[in-house]
Design a protein around this motif. Structure first.
Motif, PDB file in Angstrom:
ATOM      1  N   GLU A  29      17.285  -7.238   2.377  1.00 48.09           N
ATOM      2  CA  GLU A  29      17.909  -6.573   1.639  1.00 48.09           C
ATOM      3  C   GLU A  29      19.238  -7.509   1.071  1.00 48.09           C
ATOM      4  O   GLU A  29      19.373  -7.735  -0.204  1.00 48.09           O
ATOM      5  N   GLN A  30      19.712  -8.117   1.897  1.00 44.45           N
ATOM      6  CA  GLN A  30      20.762  -9.234   1.653  1.00 44.45           C
ATOM      7  C   GLN A  30      20.253 -10.459   0.798  1.00 44.45           C
ATOM      8  O   GLN A  30      20.887 -10.917  -0.156  1.00 44.45           O
ATOM      9  N   ALA A  31      19.170 -10.738   1.289  1.00 42.42           N
ATOM     10  CA  ALA A  31      18.423 -11.877   0.561  1.00 42.42           C
ATOM     11  C   ALA A  31      18.256 -11.324  -0.933  1.00 42.42           C
ATOM     12  O   ALA A  31      18.308 -12.358  -1.932  1.00 42.42           O
ATOM     13  N   GLU A  36      19.264 -11.446  -6.760  1.00 40.62           N
ATOM     14  CA  GLU A  36      19.614 -10.696  -8.040  1.00 40.62           C
ATOM     15  C   GLU A  36      20.802 -11.571  -8.702  1.00 40.62           C
ATOM     16  O   GLU A  36      21.094 -11.404  -9.894  1.00 40.62           O
ATOM     17  N   ILE A  37      21.961 -11.552  -7.874  1.00 38.12           N
ATOM     18  CA  ILE A  37      23.176 -12.015  -8.530  1.00 38.12           C
ATOM     19  C   ILE A  37      23.032 -13.374  -9.152  1.00 38.12           C
ATOM     20  O   ILE A  37      23.389 -13.847 -10.052  1.00 38.12           O
ATOM     21  N   ALA A 147      29.333  -7.226  -6.094  1.00 37.94           N
ATOM     22  CA  ALA A 147      27.659  -6.934  -5.942  1.00 37.94           C
ATOM     23  C   ALA A 147      27.244  -6.978  -4.608  1.00 37.94           C
ATOM     24  O   ALA A 147      26.192  -6.173  -4.404  1.00 37.94           O
ATOM     25  N   ARG A 148      27.666  -7.469  -3.866  1.00 31.86           N
ATOM     26  CA  ARG A 148      27.351  -7.460  -2.237  1.00 31.86           C
ATOM     27  C   ARG A 148      27.719  -5.975  -1.530  1.00 31.86           C
ATOM     28  O   ARG A 148      27.078  -5.614  -0.937  1.00 31.86           O
ATOM     29  N   LYS A 149      28.937  -5.657  -1.909  1.00 35.77           N
ATOM     30  CA  LYS A 149      29.558  -4.486  -1.470  1.00 35.77           C
ATOM     31  C   LYS A 149      28.763  -3.321  -2.007  1.00 35.77           C
ATOM     32  O   LYS A 149      28.632  -2.238  -1.217  1.00 35.77           O
ATOM     33  N   ALA A 150      28.739  -3.017  -3.205  1.00 36.82           N
ATOM     34  CA  ALA A 150      28.607  -1.993  -4.130  1.00 36.82           C
ATOM     35  C   ALA A 150      27.062  -1.944  -4.547  1.00 36.82           C
ATOM     36  O   ALA A 150      26.825  -0.839  -5.236  1.00 36.82           O
ATOM     37  N   HIS A 151      26.052  -2.976  -4.186  1.00 36.86           N
ATOM     38  CA  HIS A 151      24.844  -2.978  -4.712  1.00 36.86           C
ATOM     39  C   HIS A 151      24.047  -1.602  -4.286  1.00 36.86           C
ATOM     40  O   HIS A 151      24.136  -1.064  -3.207  1.00 36.86           O
ATOM     41  N   ARG A 164      26.726   4.158  -6.852  1.00 40.70           N
ATOM     42  CA  ARG A 164      26.666   2.759  -6.748  1.00 40.70           C
ATOM     43  C   ARG A 164      26.179   2.285  -8.163  1.00 40.70           C
ATOM     44  O   ARG A 164      26.613   1.420  -8.676  1.00 40.70           O
ATOM     45  N   GLU A 165      25.175   3.039  -8.602  1.00 39.00           N
ATOM     46  CA  GLU A 165      24.564   2.344  -9.799  1.00 39.00           C
ATOM     47  C   GLU A 165      25.618   2.325 -11.041  1.00 39.00           C
ATOM     48  O   GLU A 165      25.727   1.739 -11.840  1.00 39.00           O
TER      49      GLU A 165
END
Length: 273
Positions: A29-31, A36-37, A147-151, A164-165
């Protein structure tokens, strides 16, 4: 004989396997979020560079097309050759006004031709530079953190995903405009909002399905990234990622030289009449 349900060793092994699978899902997920960023950042850079490209160089391309059409028409009128006439028609068709041309060139021309500001770009007259829309370093930092926190992919239920969206849509809009103050406000808003719900135990089959979805999402993003990189504007931007303004200046210098060459050629043809 001890059954699997009552075997403490079997239960511990299953728990350890589930824990490893959960860690794999979180890492994936983090990757994916980082990827995406990167893709979204490059998309915005391509979009901004495309707008600046059209604003600054659009009038020069239009002038070149007009000169090419005039030269082709003179040659066709003199020779009467069908092939020359065809080339002249094609050259003129590239200059004729098209629906939406004013929007395409962002106010540089209309059905009557170039605006005074556009014509000024082909001379030494001062002209208002195009608006810069390039996120600052601080805006980039704020965007990445949000983006990392609220994705949305970090949501554990539909309600949280919807929240979040909606939030990340506002974040993307602020970032695309380079609105650093708004990004800072959004960062404060997220910090003050409800915390993401604690993640409970996830069945192994759901974790496997999650990994499969993440892999499919990565494939789709890879296609988008490749299309951006292989586009005309993307290819140009990758030539000078640290100094795109200088690249625009170099292209403008070449176009001005081409304009001068075409004007001299046209003047020579007209002098022969």
């Amino acid at each position: 004989m001890t059954s699997p349900e009552t075997d403490p060793h079997g239960t511990a092994a299953a728990d350890a396997g589930t824990a490893r699978l959960e860690r794999a899902v979180r890492a994936a997920e983090q990757a994916l979020i980082e990827y995406e960023i990167a893709v979204e950042t490059f998309r915005i850079e391509v979009e901004n560079f495309s707008r600046l490209h059209h604003q600054k160089l659009g009038p020069m391309y239009t002038r070149l097309d007009e000169l090419d059409a005039q030269i082709a028409e003179i040659r066709a009128a003199r020779s009467g050759d069908p092939e020359d006439l065809r080339r002249a028609e094609e050259a003129r068709a590239r200059v004729l006004p098209m629906p939406g041309v004013e929007e395409l060139f962002h106010g540089w021309m209309d059905g009557e031709g170039l605006f005074p500001e556009a014509a000024a770009m082909l001379t030494d007259q001062p002209v208002r530079p195009p608006q810069r829309v390039r996120p600052s370093d601080e805006a980039r930092k704020l965007y990445r953190e949000l983006a990392r926190k609220a994705h949305p992919d970090l949501a554990q239920d539909d309600t949280e995903r919807a929240r979040r969206e909606e939030f990340i849509t506002r974040v993307n809009g602020a970032y695309s405009r380079g609105d650093e103050p708004l990004l800072r406000e959004l960062s404060e808003e997220w910090a003050a909002g409800p915390k993401p719900p604690e993640q409970g135990p996830t069945p192994s089959d759901e974790l496997y399905a999650r990994l499969e979805w993440l892999a499919q999402r990565k494939e789709l993003l890879t296609v988008v990234a490749r299309e951006l990189e292989e586009s005309a504007i993307g290819s140009m931007l990758r030539m000078a990622p640290d100094d795109p303004d200088r690249l625009l200046e170099e292209i403008a210098e070449k176009l001005l030289a081409d304009v001068s060459t075409r004007e001299a050629e046209l003047a020579e043809l007209l002098a022969q009449e």
